[in-house]
Design an enzyme around this catalytic site. Structure first.
Site, mmCIF file in Angstrom:
data_model
loop_
_atom_site.group_PDB
_atom_site.id
_atom_site.type_symbol
_atom_site.label_atom_id
_atom_site.label_comp_id
_atom_site.label_asym_id
_atom_site.label_seq_id
_atom_site.Cartn_x
_atom_site.Cartn_y
_atom_site.Cartn_z
ATOM 1 C CE LYS A 280 -3.544 -2.138 2.764
ATOM 2 N NZ LYS A 280 -4.516 -2.013 3.849
ATOM 3 C CG ASP B 126 -7.426 0.190 4.290
ATOM 4 O OD1 ASP B 126 -8.126 -0.679 3.754
ATOM 5 O OD2 ASP B 126 -6.191 0.101 4.438
ATOM 6 N N GLY C 93 -2.878 3.428 17.396
ATOM 7 C CA GLY C 93 -2.017 3.088 16.269
ATOM 8 C C GLY C 93 -1.701 4.289 15.412
ATOM 9 C CG ASN D 188 -7.245 0.413 -0.236
ATOM 10 O OD1 ASN D 188 -7.677 1.391 -0.826
ATOM 11 N ND2 ASN D 188 -7.966 -0.270 0.624
ATOM 12 N N GLY E 284 0.008 3.319 12.180
ATOM 13 C CA GLY E 284 0.463 2.634 10.966
ATOM 14 C C GLY E 284 -0.529 2.873 9.839
ATOM 15 N N GLY E 285 -0.547 1.952 8.873
ATOM 16 C CA GLY E 285 -1.379 2.134 7.682
ATOM 17 C C GLY E 285 -2.854 2.234 7.997
#
Ligand SMILES: NC(=O)c1ccc[n+]([C@@H]2O[C@H](COP(=O)([O-])OP(=O)(O)OC[C@H]3O[C@@H](n4cnc5c(N)ncnc54)[C@H](OP(=O)(O)O)[C@@H]3O)[C@@H](O)[C@H]2O)c1
Length: 272
Positions: free
Chosen positions: A78, A115, A140, A99, A142-143
């Site tokens: 991604k 997402d 989080g 994505n 992250g992605g």
């Protein structure tokens, strides 16, 4: 509508793909092909196992295929595939990842990051929670967490906390969101779970029973909605703790299911 068992691949069928490494675990081919059949779309989505060093060559090859319609990207591609797109949506640029890529008839590859929108759509449809004017705690940076945090900002949260093991990444994500949505109050204080109406887990903590909790479970209370991006297991320790405290909960699977519709829309293949 077509019965999936009666579908035939012909010379007219458009080809779509999902790139991942490893690939065995992906569920998108089953789900997307069932949707193509349900919607009467003459298309097939296939798994494409490609390692990071082969990604650029694969994307260039797919862009030159006249009957190729688009590509879904998942772990680990991604963040890298954004650099291989000819055009990306503003949201994808802010998040720094893509994505879902549409191949336009002229071969241009147009990327989107769905997402986070999938998470917010699922929130609205499954729990009835509308982020507009609310406060959210995202675990989080992250992605998944970045996409969720940006989508919540776009959906109108007024207060956002981003808490991450690596504090510098939470600070960096906060700064990026603040640059686009300056009116939102953003903090990285991990101790404030109880002060938010929505608690979202965008970390990978909870995939294993032995994982540390992604947030302090003792701060969860019945006025909150609690969502998890993790799909396996369906009921993570966080969701079990939230349910036990009377919170409305959202599993990881609806986040993906809502994205399927968004992906089909981005591919621009819905029958007129
Ligand atoms: N439902 C869906 O549609 C969907 C879509 C995308 C992702 N997901 C799921 O979301 C989860 C995260 O995926 P991702 O792509 O965002 O992964 P990622 O980019 O690698 O991010 C992982 C996050 O988890 C944190 N983390 C990992 N191990 C930790 C530990 N031991 N202690 C504390 N924090 C830890 C990381 O913190 P550091 O920054 O400190 O390393 C980071 O914030 C996965 O379960 C994935 O399957 C679901």
């Amino acid at each position: 509508m077509t019965n999936p068992s009666e579908r035939q691949i012909t010379g007219n069928t458009r080809i779509f793909g999902i790139v991942a490494d490893p690939i065995y675990h992906v569920k998108t081919p089953q789900v997307m092909n069932a949707n193509f059949a349900r919607l009467g779309i003459d298309a097939v989505l296939i798994p494409i196992h490609v390692k990071p060093e082969g990604l650029a060559a694969v994307v260039a090859g797919l862009a030159s295929m006249e009957n190729f319609g688009g590509l879904i990207a998942t772990v680990p591609h991604k963040p890298e595939i954004i650099n291989l797109c000819d055009e990306v949506t503003g949201e994808a640029r802010h998040i720094g990842a893509v994505n879902c890529i549409r191949r336009d008839p002229d071969g241009r590859m147009v990327g989107a990051m769905l997402d986070g929108t999938g998470f917010v759509e699922a929130l609205k449809t499954v729990t009835g929670f509308d982020p507009q004017g609310k406060s959210a705690f995202v675990a989080g940076a992250g992605g998944a967490a970045s996409a969720i945090a940006f989508a919540l900002a776009k959906a109108g949260v007024t207060r956002l906390t981003i808490a991450n093991r690596t504090e510098a990444k939470a600070q960096e994500l906060s700064a990026r969101i603040r640059a686009v949505y300056p009116a939102i109050t953003i903090s990285t204080d991990a101790t404030t779970v109880a002060d938010h109406e929505l608690v979202a887990n965008g970390t990978s903590l909870g995939m294993k029973e032995t994982d540390a909790p992604p947030v302090d479970f003792d701060q969860l209370h019945a006025d909150q909605v609690v969502g998890d991006a993790i799909m396996q297991p369906e009921m993570t320790p966080l969701l079990r703790a939230a349910q036990a405290r009377g919170c409305r909960i959202q599993l990881g699977k609806p986040m993906l299911e809502c994205q399927i519709e968004l992906m089909i829309r981005h591919f621009n293949i819905l029958p007129q």
